[in-house]
Design an enzyme around this catalytic site. Structure first.
Site, PDB file in Angstrom:
ATOM      1  CB  CYS A  98      45.254  98.887  36.361  1.00  0.00           C
ATOM      2  SG  CYS A  98      45.998 100.146  35.332  1.00  0.00           S
ATOM      3  CB  CYS A 102      51.675 104.538  36.477  1.00  0.00           C
ATOM      4  SG  CYS A 102      51.274 102.991  35.661  1.00  0.00           S
ATOM      5  CB  THR A 189      46.457 101.353  30.242  1.00  0.00           C
ATOM      6  OG1 THR A 189      46.891 100.029  29.990  1.00  0.00           O
ATOM      7  CG2 THR A 189      45.946 101.459  31.668  1.00  0.00           C
ATOM      8  CD  GLU A 256      44.186  97.798  29.546  1.00  0.00           C
ATOM      9  OE1 GLU A 256      43.241  97.042  29.824  1.00  0.00           O
ATOM     10  OE2 GLU A 256      44.875  98.364  30.418  1.00  0.00           O
ATOM     11  CG  HIS A 291      55.090 101.309  32.182  1.00  0.00           C
ATOM     12  ND1 HIS A 291      54.261 101.994  33.031  1.00  0.00           N
ATOM     13  CD2 HIS A 291      54.278 100.450  31.497  1.00  0.00           C
ATOM     14  CE1 HIS A 291      53.019 101.580  32.873  1.00  0.00           C
ATOM     15  NE2 HIS A 291      52.999 100.638  31.946  1.00  0.00           N
ATOM     16  CE1 TYR A 295      53.873  97.433  34.651  1.00  0.00           C
ATOM     17  CE2 TYR A 295      52.752  95.368  35.059  1.00  0.00           C
ATOM     18  CZ  TYR A 295      52.916  96.505  34.305  1.00  0.00           C
ATOM     19  OH  TYR A 295      52.099  96.717  33.217  1.00  0.00           O
ATOM     20  CB  CYS A 298      50.406  99.178  40.648  1.00  0.00           C
ATOM     21  SG  CYS A 298      51.176  98.401  39.236  1.00  0.00           S
ATOM     22  CD  GLU A 442      48.183  95.332  34.069  1.00  0.00           C
ATOM     23  OE1 GLU A 442      47.736  94.822  35.103  1.00  0.00           O
ATOM     24  OE2 GLU A 442      48.799  96.412  34.052  1.00  0.00           O
TER      25      GLU A 442
HETATM   26  C1  FAD Z   1      46.703  94.957  29.983  1.00  0.00           C
HETATM   27  C2  FAD Z   1      47.737  95.629  29.126  1.00  0.00           C
HETATM   28  C3  FAD Z   1      47.891  96.988  29.212  1.00  0.00           C
HETATM   29  C4  FAD Z   1      48.793  97.648  28.375  1.00  0.00           C
HETATM   30  N1  FAD Z   1      48.881  99.022  28.432  1.00  0.00           N
HETATM   31  C5  FAD Z   1      49.632  99.673  27.523  1.00  0.00           C
HETATM   32  C6  FAD Z   1      49.631 101.106  27.476  1.00  0.00           C
HETATM   33  O1  FAD Z   1      48.971 101.767  28.257  1.00  0.00           O
HETATM   34  N2  FAD Z   1      50.375 101.720  26.539  1.00  0.00           N
HETATM   35  C7  FAD Z   1      51.119 101.029  25.638  1.00  0.00           C
HETATM   36  O2  FAD Z   1      51.767 101.661  24.808  1.00  0.00           O
HETATM   37  N3  FAD Z   1      51.142  99.670  25.651  1.00  0.00           N
HETATM   38  C8  FAD Z   1      50.419  98.980  26.573  1.00  0.00           C
HETATM   39  N4  FAD Z   1      50.438  97.610  26.602  1.00  0.00           N
HETATM   40  C9  FAD Z   1      51.170  96.917  25.576  1.00  0.00           C
HETATM   41  C10 FAD Z   1      52.349  96.086  26.023  1.00  0.00           C
HETATM   42  O3  FAD Z   1      53.493  96.878  26.185  1.00  0.00           O
HETATM   43  C11 FAD Z   1      52.515  95.015  24.938  1.00  0.00           C
HETATM   44  O4  FAD Z   1      51.448  94.088  25.107  1.00  0.00           O
HETATM   45  C12 FAD Z   1      53.848  94.322  24.969  1.00  0.00           C
HETATM   46  O5  FAD Z   1      54.879  95.208  24.626  1.00  0.00           O
HETATM   47  C13 FAD Z   1      53.851  93.118  24.005  1.00  0.00           C
HETATM   48  O6  FAD Z   1      53.466  93.514  22.728  1.00  0.00           O
HETATM   49  P1  FAD Z   1      52.301  92.715  21.991  1.00  0.00           P
HETATM   50  O7  FAD Z   1      51.140  92.648  22.899  1.00  0.00           O
HETATM   51  O8  FAD Z   1      52.116  93.328  20.651  1.00  0.00           O
HETATM   52  O9  FAD Z   1      52.826  91.242  21.873  1.00  0.00           O
HETATM   53  P2  FAD Z   1      53.773  90.638  20.758  1.00  0.00           P
HETATM   54  O10 FAD Z   1      54.787  91.660  20.358  1.00  0.00           O
HETATM   55  O11 FAD Z   1      52.928  90.059  19.692  1.00  0.00           O
HETATM   56  O12 FAD Z   1      54.510  89.504  21.577  1.00  0.00           O
HETATM   57  C14 FAD Z   1      54.067  88.135  21.592  1.00  0.00           C
HETATM   58  C15 FAD Z   1      55.298  87.250  21.726  1.00  0.00           C
HETATM   59  O13 FAD Z   1      56.112  87.409  20.562  1.00  0.00           O
HETATM   60  C16 FAD Z   1      57.446  87.726  20.939  1.00  0.00           C
HETATM   61  N5  FAD Z   1      57.997  88.650  19.925  1.00  0.00           N
HETATM   62  C17 FAD Z   1      57.489  89.847  19.534  1.00  0.00           C
HETATM   63  N6  FAD Z   1      58.260  90.401  18.579  1.00  0.00           N
HETATM   64  C18 FAD Z   1      59.276  89.540  18.346  1.00  0.00           C
HETATM   65  C19 FAD Z   1      60.383  89.544  17.470  1.00  0.00           C
HETATM   66  N7  FAD Z   1      60.619  90.552  16.643  1.00  0.00           N
HETATM   67  N8  FAD Z   1      61.239  88.483  17.519  1.00  0.00           N
HETATM   68  C20 FAD Z   1      61.014  87.456  18.377  1.00  0.00           C
HETATM   69  N9  FAD Z   1      59.969  87.403  19.229  1.00  0.00           N
HETATM   70  C21 FAD Z   1      59.103  88.430  19.211  1.00  0.00           C
HETATM   71  C22 FAD Z   1      57.333  88.383  22.320  1.00  0.00           C
HETATM   72  O14 FAD Z   1      58.546  88.261  23.076  1.00  0.00           O
HETATM   73  C23 FAD Z   1      56.188  87.589  22.934  1.00  0.00           C
HETATM   74  O15 FAD Z   1      56.665  86.400  23.492  1.00  0.00           O
HETATM   75  C24 FAD Z   1      49.566  96.919  27.465  1.00  0.00           C
HETATM   76  C25 FAD Z   1      49.428  95.532  27.402  1.00  0.00           C
HETATM   77  C26 FAD Z   1      48.522  94.882  28.203  1.00  0.00           C
HETATM   78  C27 FAD Z   1      48.378  93.391  28.082  1.00  0.00           C
END
Ligand code: FAD
Length: 480
Positions: A98, A102, A189, A256, A291, A295, A298, A442
């Site tokens: 990465c 982006c 990120t 991150e 966004h 995918y 990249c 990721e």
């Molecule tokens: C390597 C990496 C890079 C990233 N880079 C960025 C970035 O640059 N900027 C940025 O803003 N974000 C970034 N993200 C964040 C990414 O968008 C989130 O990881 C993603 O939206 C999931 O949120 P979470 O990690 O909090 O997981 P969670 O929200 O905790 O999700 C875990 C599980 O719970 C479920 N879940 C969550 N909420 C609910 C609900 N209300 N009801 C039922 N099920 C639910 C989900 O579907 C999933 O299966 C990055 C993530 C990763 C892993």
């Protein structure tokens, strides 16, 4: 436009506050934990100056007419959207990881289109403000982090219902000069090596959540902002040597951080949403779709490297001609190019928004990202299958250099006789690095977890139309 070297020098001018391994980092630019991520982002600057990539990575600004980096551009056609994907694939082929830029790029496009529609409906002047900020970003070729994801606390509760109100970024004070925000953004990120963070809400918001409806631009080194860097699989190997890291120059995924916003002042000219909760959902959806579009660009470029490394491993192991190996590599190419097809499709099928900027086809963008959550795992599974178990059991670089153990490792880790053992070890480390836990996670959660895409796929599926098609052929009259 900056060169990679100028970009790296520009980071030295910032007072970015970073913590890692329990310490405050004083010189992050030259620190081995951060430098590979900085190198990867620098490639986006360097390649813009290579004539071969000029048409993909540079573009004429629709605001100033000047030549700018595509990473600061607002898409003016579906051709622009397609070029974005081609650009991402080309850069990922070079970095094998990465290159981070982006996310902010998508934040800029999401805000451009949303602020325009918000102003049209509400009579606000966010779009004009945003355009001024955008010109500044374009003029100075800045790197922005896309800061959407809040820590979210109890996922079952709305922001205003949380036991701790800081679980989502919110406005704590409004003055004549600006606003004060508090909270944190998670999984950021490339943020430690960005210039600005583009803050957006993370969910659609109701009336009770108005203080959480905030979008703004904040320098990554603004007072009250600090970053706690996240760990990656095998990151400590960067502090030891070169071969064991696999991709020593560019590392794994983006680097991150959890970014804390402790009462951060934002002047009004950098505020692009403040209390308009009814537009939070549109902003989230626009950003998510732009966004997700990426995918198949990249990740396909990264997969090109994984497939190349796996094929080399098969050759070094003497099994390249076996029919099941050829079939598995064909499958890897098929999975990768399917992702690319989806990215090209959602871009080519993009359409014009009221602001004049182009937006991807949201259904196809979500289908693409859903495929990525599966295909990358399968590509990596096949890479592990073909590479062999030694990608999980190889001794360290130091053992290969040791007077006693080195000759034995050299002898017993050789594959075909005409390939040096070191090449086989280097390639194995590359496969291990590119297919490990951090890279897989990721693909799963970056740009949203799979369920987020399924919700949008169903919403965009136009099920009534599909039912009408079936009723007509089955000879069932239209219902009232
Ligand atoms: C390597 C990496 C890079 C990233 N880079 C960025 C970035 O640059 N900027 C940025 O803003 N974000 C970034 N993200 C964040 C990414 O968008 C989130 O990881 C993603 O939206 C999931 O949120 P979470 O990690 O909090 O997981 P969670 O929200 O905790 O999700 C875990 C599980 O719970 C479920 N879940 C969550 N909420 C609910 C609900 N209300 N009801 C039922 N099920 C639910 C989900 O579907 C999933 O299966 C990055 C993530 C990763 C892993």
């Amino acid at each position: 436009m900056m060169t990679g070297t100028e970009y790296i020098e520009s980071l030295r001018q910032l007072k970015t506050e970073i913590y890692a391994f329990g310490e405050k980092i004083t010189n992050f630019v030259d620190h081995p934990l951060f430098r590979p991520h900085i190198n990867a982002a620098a490639v986006t600057y360097d390649m813009a100056h290579e004539p071969e990539f000029e048409d993909l990575i540079t573009v004429k600004s629709h605001l100033t007419g000047k030549k700018i980096s595509r990473f600061t551009h607002i898409h003016q056609s579906s051709e622009d959207l397609v070029k974005k994907i081609k650009m991402l694939r080309m850069i990922a082929q070079r970095t094998g990881t990465c290159f981070q830029r982006c996310v902010g790029f998508d934040g800029l496009n999401a805000l451009y289109t949303t602020t325009y529609e918000m102003d049209q409906a509400l009579g606000t002047n966010y779009h004009t403000r945003f355009v001024e900020f955008l010109k500044y970003v374009q003029e100075n070729d800045l790197m922005s982090a896309g800061s959407m994801t809040d820590p979210k606390g109890d996922r079952g509760l709305r922001p205003s219902q949380q036991a701790d109100p800081d679980m989502y970024v919110h406005v704590v004070k409004r003055t004549d000069e600006g606003i004060v925000i508090r909270g944190a953004k998670a999984h950021q990120t490339g943020i430690v090596n960005s210039h600005y963070m583009i803050i957006m809400p993370t969910v659609a918001l109701g009336e009770a959540d108005r203080d959480y409806a905030v979008a703004c631009a904040v320098p990554v080194d603004a007072p009250g902002v600090f970053h706690i860097f996240g760990r990656q699989t095998n990151d400590e190997r960067r502090l030891e040597g070169e071969i064991d890291t696999g991709n020593a120059r560019y590392a794994v995924v983006g680097g991150e951080a959890l970014t804390v916003l402790e009462d951060v002042f934002v002047p009004w000219d950098k505020v692009f949403m403040c209390g308009e909760n009814q537009y939070a959902g549109m902003l989230v959806e626009r950003f998510a779709c732009y966004h997700r579009q990426n995918y198949g660009g990249c990740k396909c470029g990264v997969s090109d490297v994984i497939i190349g490394a796996t094929t080399a491993m098969a050759e070094y192991n003497g099994v390249a001609k076996a029919s099941h190996i050829k079939d598995k590599i064909t499958e890897m190419v098929h999975l990768s190019e399917t992702m690319y097809c989806c990215s090209i499709a959602c871009s080519a099928e993009g359409g014009k928004t009221p602001s004049g900027a182009y937006f991807v086809n949201p259904l196809l963008a979500n289908v693409l990202k859903q495929n990525v959550t599966r295909h990358i795992y399968e590509i990596c599974r096949l890479a592990h299958d073909i590479a062999g178990g030694f990608i999980a059991t190889l001794p360290s670089e130091k053992d290969f250099k040791d007077a006693k153990t080195g000759p034995y490792l050299e002898k017993y880790f050789r594959g075909v006789s005409d390939v040096p053992t070191e090449y086989r070890v280097r390639m194995a480390r590359l496969v291990e690095n590119m297919t490990g836990g951090t890279a897989l996670a990721e693909s799963m959660h970056g740009a949203g977890s799979p369920q987020a895409q399924r919700v949008m796929i169903m919403r965009q599926s136009n099920m009534e139309h599909k039912k009408r098609l079936a009723r007509r052929l089955a000879g069932i009259p239209e219902q009232d």
